[in-house]
Design an enzyme around this catalytic site. Sequence first.
Site, PDB file in Angstrom:
ATOM      1  N   LYS A 165       0.847  -1.195   0.000  1.00 54.81           N
ATOM      2  CA  LYS A 165       0.000   0.000   0.000  1.00 54.81           C
ATOM      3  C   LYS A 165       0.885   1.249   0.000  1.00 54.81           C
ATOM      4  O   LYS A 165       1.903   1.291   0.709  1.00 54.81           O
ATOM      5  CB  LYS A 165      -0.890   0.012   1.246  1.00 54.81           C
ATOM      6  CG  LYS A 165      -1.856  -1.166   1.333  1.00 54.81           C
ATOM      7  CD  LYS A 165      -3.100  -0.961   0.493  1.00 54.81           C
ATOM      8  CE  LYS A 165      -4.108  -2.075   0.776  1.00 54.81           C
ATOM      9  NZ  LYS A 165      -5.348  -1.920  -0.004  1.00 54.81           N
ATOM     10  N   LYS A 265     -13.683  -7.875  -7.556  1.00 51.64           N
ATOM     11  CA  LYS A 265     -14.095  -8.468  -6.282  1.00 51.64           C
ATOM     12  C   LYS A 265     -15.578  -8.808  -6.427  1.00 51.64           C
ATOM     13  O   LYS A 265     -16.393  -7.899  -6.614  1.00 51.64           O
ATOM     14  CB  LYS A 265     -13.913  -7.465  -5.141  1.00 51.64           C
ATOM     15  CG  LYS A 265     -12.451  -7.133  -4.848  1.00 51.64           C
ATOM     16  CD  LYS A 265     -12.350  -5.994  -3.844  1.00 51.64           C
ATOM     17  CE  LYS A 265     -10.897  -5.692  -3.519  1.00 51.64           C
ATOM     18  NZ  LYS A 265     -10.739  -4.375  -2.863  1.00 51.64           N
TER      19      LYS A 265
HETATM   20 MG    MG Z   1      -7.417  -2.215  -3.988  1.00 51.88          MG
END
Ligand code: MG
Length: 371
Positions: A165, A265
């Site tokens: 991240k 997703k």
């Molecule tokens: Mg993501």
Amino acid sequence: MRVDRVRLVRVPLVMVDPLVTSDGSHQSRDAVLMEITDSDGFIGWGENVAPSGVTYTGESAVESLAAMRDLLVPCLIDRDVAVGEMYSASWWGVDGWNMAKHALESAMWDIHARRQGESLAYVLGGDDELPLEVGVVVGLGSDVETVCAEVHRRVIEGYQRVKVKIAPGRDIDVVAAVRALVGDDFALQVDANCSYDASQIDRLVELDRFGLQFIEQPFAAHDLEAHRRLAARSTTSVCLDESIMNMDELVAAVETGACDVVNIKPSRVGGIRDAVAMHDYLVNHEVDAWVGGMLESGIGRASCLALASLPGFTLTPDLSASNRYFESDITEPFVLDEGCLSLPSGDGIGVTPLDSVLNDPRTRIETLFER
Ligand code: MG
């Protein structure tokens, strides 16, 4: 398929790492499972992964649970439901609630595959025999050393792809240190979770020198134009996640050149049927894709792995081993073997909650409908 019973099963899960959300840091959360029984006694399982607190999908755990209970479960009653037609947009007039819809729809897919005596992966057109190489996500951490220590630990565990991240001010130094640690040939990705704006494109182009597999969702979900401009300038592939909630948004992103890669997703896009339709679209347009995870327990993970076995999901999914997330999983745990997870053998998603979990006094089981 006719539904005879719907039960809501809530299981407390202890996280290995605290889950940080807008309303604080949580060491535990409830797995929210749906158990559906059809009129022939076949049982399927789905999971609602809506997070607590404020979320980019606009669907918190509490709201999503209420939507399942009050809006969506009643849609399934007194109908002959064809799972292949359960697009998020065709829930008998109920808009939104993608995560709640996915929880119920994925349980129906589990039943659908079990009725045929086949694995869900096979029914969806995937490969249920080959182990799937999977990746792991490393959070922002307090400093570069902390991030590098976790990356090192994941590489030792066997992961062959790591996603780190990043955020403004915590990008080039982090990526430079991680790249030096893992070597030039290691599959490395970054995810910015919408934290940049178009004025920072120059900064992001500087990441090109690190040979990343892609940069994921640098800009706000609605800002396809900034993504398009970055994709045009950068040699690093641009991946979209939060921007893609439905097929219309996917088509707009691909047609405008706003992405080179897409993270699908199933919970975000409203179900397995929508995810497969998006997979097929991306295959036809020769766009790379992969399946993302949302801290699923073994139930949601098994379902996502079945989806990830489809041939158009060309990049490694964010579906790590159970011990990456939980002290103990609620199904047989998924164990990393040389950077891969095996799909469970058996019909449907191949797993169910363990008896010890269902019989635990902390597990709350509530019947939402019974014929
Ligand atoms: Mg993501």
